[in-house]
Design a protein around this motif. Structure first.
Motif, PDB file in Angstrom:
ATOM      1  N   MET A  85      21.549-119.435  78.498  1.00 55.77           N
ATOM      2  CA  MET A  85      21.616-118.000  78.811  1.00 55.77           C
ATOM      3  C   MET A  85      20.769-117.722  80.054  1.00 55.77           C
ATOM      4  O   MET A  85      19.636-118.213  80.168  1.00 55.77           O
ATOM      5  CB  MET A  85      21.074-117.167  77.644  1.00 55.77           C
ATOM      6  CG  MET A  85      21.820-117.357  76.347  1.00 55.77           C
ATOM      7  SD  MET A  85      21.244-116.220  75.051  1.00 55.77           S
ATOM      8  CE  MET A  85      19.543-116.784  74.842  1.00 55.77           C
ATOM      9  N   ILE A 106      26.237-118.416  79.196  1.00 58.87           N
ATOM     10  CA  ILE A 106      26.606-116.995  79.211  1.00 58.87           C
ATOM     11  C   ILE A 106      25.619-116.245  80.109  1.00 58.87           C
ATOM     12  O   ILE A 106      24.467-116.653  80.268  1.00 58.87           O
ATOM     13  CB  ILE A 106      26.612-116.372  77.791  1.00 58.87           C
ATOM     14  CG1 ILE A 106      25.256-116.566  77.108  1.00 58.87           C
ATOM     15  CG2 ILE A 106      27.721-116.955  76.952  1.00 58.87           C
ATOM     16  CD1 ILE A 106      25.157-115.887  75.753  1.00 58.87           C
ATOM     17  N   TRP A 110      25.548-109.578  78.393  1.00 64.92           N
ATOM     18  CA  TRP A 110      26.782-110.239  77.988  1.00 64.92           C
ATOM     19  C   TRP A 110      27.786-109.247  77.411  1.00 64.92           C
ATOM     20  O   TRP A 110      27.434-108.153  76.970  1.00 64.92           O
ATOM     21  CB  TRP A 110      26.488-111.319  76.942  1.00 64.92           C
ATOM     22  CG  TRP A 110      25.811-110.756  75.710  1.00 64.92           C
ATOM     23  CD1 TRP A 110      26.385-110.125  74.667  1.00 64.92           C
ATOM     24  CD2 TRP A 110      24.405-110.779  75.439  1.00 64.92           C
ATOM     25  NE1 TRP A 110      25.450-109.731  73.745  1.00 64.92           N
ATOM     26  CE2 TRP A 110      24.219-110.138  74.189  1.00 64.92           C
ATOM     27  CE3 TRP A 110      23.287-111.265  76.112  1.00 64.92           C
ATOM     28  CZ2 TRP A 110      22.963-109.970  73.614  1.00 64.92           C
ATOM     29  CZ3 TRP A 110      22.035-111.119  75.528  1.00 64.92           C
ATOM     30  CH2 TRP A 110      21.887-110.483  74.296  1.00 64.92           C
ATOM     31  N   LYS A 114      33.115-111.799  74.375  1.00 65.26           N
ATOM     32  CA  LYS A 114      33.082-113.057  75.109  1.00 65.26           C
ATOM     33  C   LYS A 114      31.993-113.976  74.563  1.00 65.26           C
ATOM     34  O   LYS A 114      32.186-115.196  74.426  1.00 65.26           O
ATOM     35  CB  LYS A 114      32.841-112.789  76.596  1.00 65.26           C
ATOM     36  CG  LYS A 114      32.941-114.048  77.443  1.00 65.26           C
ATOM     37  CD  LYS A 114      32.826-113.734  78.929  1.00 65.26           C
ATOM     38  CE  LYS A 114      32.935-115.007  79.756  1.00 65.26           C
ATOM     39  NZ  LYS A 114      32.815-114.745  81.214  1.00 65.26           N
ATOM     40  N   LEU A 115      30.844-113.408  74.212  1.00 66.56           N
ATOM     41  CA  LEU A 115      29.766-114.214  73.651  1.00 66.56           C
ATOM     42  C   LEU A 115      30.185-114.827  72.318  1.00 66.56           C
ATOM     43  O   LEU A 115      29.955-116.027  72.073  1.00 66.56           O
ATOM     44  CB  LEU A 115      28.509-113.365  73.460  1.00 66.56           C
ATOM     45  CG  LEU A 115      27.267-114.135  72.965  1.00 66.56           C
ATOM     46  CD1 LEU A 115      26.004-113.626  73.635  1.00 66.56           C
ATOM     47  CD2 LEU A 115      27.114-114.050  71.449  1.00 66.56           C
ATOM     48  N   THR A 118      32.499-117.663  72.934  1.00 63.10           N
ATOM     49  CA  THR A 118      31.771-118.828  73.450  1.00 63.10           C
ATOM     50  C   THR A 118      31.055-119.567  72.324  1.00 63.10           C
ATOM     51  O   THR A 118      31.087-120.798  72.251  1.00 63.10           O
ATOM     52  CB  THR A 118      30.743-118.385  74.521  1.00 63.10           C
ATOM     53  OG1 THR A 118      31.428-117.723  75.586  1.00 63.10           O
ATOM     54  CG2 THR A 118      29.995-119.578  75.073  1.00 63.10           C
TER      55      THR A 118
END
Length: 454
Positions: A85, A106, A110, A114-115, A118
């Motif tokens: 991160m 990421i 964020w 999407k996080l 992932t």
């Protein structure tokens, strides 16, 4: 909720709180720490995914701290997925993290969807790694089981040591080896010794008895087949060549192959590749080839029964295994070894062989070689009374080498004499003897096995 453990490492407590709230509804266990030094107290192998900040010191944005802790994590738990991160979207930094073993990265702030996507991908990667690790462990265990050999090369005679010395020299190379010798001399044991002392010793050893496979199934057994290629091909199947990839393939009784099968075998050896029955795709194979026979292949070449080019391919080095009658006192050494083995098996651990019985064993010619001696010892252990085995306890199968002029008393003896006469007339050539007797090579081979096993 996914049964997974996630560890979040970030010095910003608001980031930790936000990620805990977001992930706790998706994953069973979510733990957050603000100091990466606490990693040393964690069992990271139990953690499925780690979300790791790249910068922990105020005013520092190089990402070096995150890369350092990434390396430390990978040292302790190589299969754990690590997501980096960062608030700085430098592509080169992200690429460097991926090269160091990160699963993904990421950017802060964020996007929640999407996080989550992932993290889900990282968890799938973690599961795949675990499955691969488990498969490798199973494969290693399977190889050990396949390579396990409960028989041993026993003896200390000059004839045996000459063979073993040659075997150890040849084992260091990858050349093809042809092992010759009478039935029961232990040709497969020599082949296994070649494998165990070679650079392929940690790979699989696959043994194939060529004489026991029918002609119409031989190609499928060696090269495999695809579903529907013939009537009983209900699924894809790999052959012995593919199964032995990176290891050793031992083809016993190579002299029993038909000329058509010899041509296909030669092609596979020359091209170092096979094609499954019913397929067109060429599959490369990397094997160490060892063949064995009790036939005179040179005579078979002269008779047009064995391909000369195939003989050259399989016969880079030839190893002749001596008959038991040529191995001096090895007879008593082997007898004592199997006496102990079968004594323990049949709960007679204190057995010994008296002098008269030892002399009887030494004088016998052992036409069935070590295999015949093994069976003779087992019979004596089972039937013998008391702790001392006498000469009469050893039933030697003198019928296995009958006088060819003797009158047979049963149909079984008559058949045995006919087979021995045919083999003698053709100097041990199985194919020629089978033609004379009006049977297939496989039928002759099976009958000989029955005779030798007594």
């Amino acid at each position: 909720m996914v049964d997974a453990k996630i560890l979040v490492i970030d010095d910003n407590k608001s980031v930790l709180s936000a990620l805990e709230i977001l992930l706790q509804f998706e994953y069973k266990t979510v733990e957050a720490i603000s100091n990466p030094n606490q990693i040393s107290s964690k069992d990271l192998k139990e953690v499925d995914i780690i979300l790791l900040d790249m910068n922990f010191s105020a005013g520092v944005n190089t990402g070096n701290e995150g890369l350092f802790w990434l390396r430390e994590i990978k040292k302790k738990a190589s299969n754990t997925s690590v997501i980096m991160m960062t608030a700085y979207g430098a592509v080169d930094l992200a690429v460097k993290a991926l090269k160091e073993g990160a699963s993904d990265f990421i950017l802060k702030p964020w996007n929640n969807d999407k996080l989550l996507a992932t993290v889900k991908s990282a968890f799938e990667l973690r599961k795949s790694r675990q499955e691969i690790h488990l498969l490798k462990k199973k494969e290693s265990s399977l190889k050990k089981v396949i390579n396990e050999d409960k028989n041993y090369i026993i003896g200390n005679s000059k004839a045996l040591n000459t063979v073993l010395n040659l075997t150890r020299k040849v084992a260091k190379t990858d050349v093809n080896v042809l092992i010759t010798g009478e039935n029961g001399t232990g040709k497969e044991l020599i082949a296994r010794e070649l494998h165990k002392t070679s650079k392929r010793k940690d790979e699989v050893f696959i043994a194939v008895d060529m004489g026991s496979i029918s002609e119409n199934l031989l190609e499928s057994e060696l090269f495999g087949h695809v579903k529907g290629s013939f009537t009983d091909a209900r699924e894809n199947r790999i052959g012995k060549f593919e199964a032995a990839h990176k290891g050793t393939l031992f083809l016993d009784e190579i002299g029993n192959l038909s000329l058509q099968a010899q041509a296909k075998l030669l092609s596979a050896i020359q091209n170092k590749a096979i094609v499954r029955v019913g397929a067109n795709k060429t599959i490369p194979v990397d094997i160490r080839l060892i063949c064995a026979t009790n036939c005179n292949l040179e005579q078979m070449v002269t008779d047009g029964l064995f391909r000369e080019d195939l003989l050259y391919r399989i016969n880079t080095i030839s190893v002749e295994v001596p008959a038991l009658r040529e191995r001096d006192d090895d007879i008593l050494i082997i007898a004592d070894f199997y006496l102990k083995r079968f004594g323990n098996k049949y709960d007679k651990p204190s057995l010994r062989i008296n002098n008269a019985a030892q002399e009887k064993l030494m004088k016998y010619q052992w036409p069935g070689n070590v295999r015949e001696l093994l069976h003779t010892i087992e019979r004596a252990v089972i039937l013998g009374e008391g702790n001392v085995l006498k000469a009469d306890d050893f039933i030697l199968n003198n019928k296995s080498t009958p006088s060819l002029g003797a009158d047979p008393k049963t149909l079984e003896e008559m058949e045995k004499q006919m087979i021995l006469r045919a083999l003698e007339a053709h100097d041990g050539n199985y194919s020629a003897a089978a033609d004379q007797l009006g049977v297939s090579r496989q039928t002759l081979y099976n009958k000989l096995k029955k005779i030798n096993n007594g």
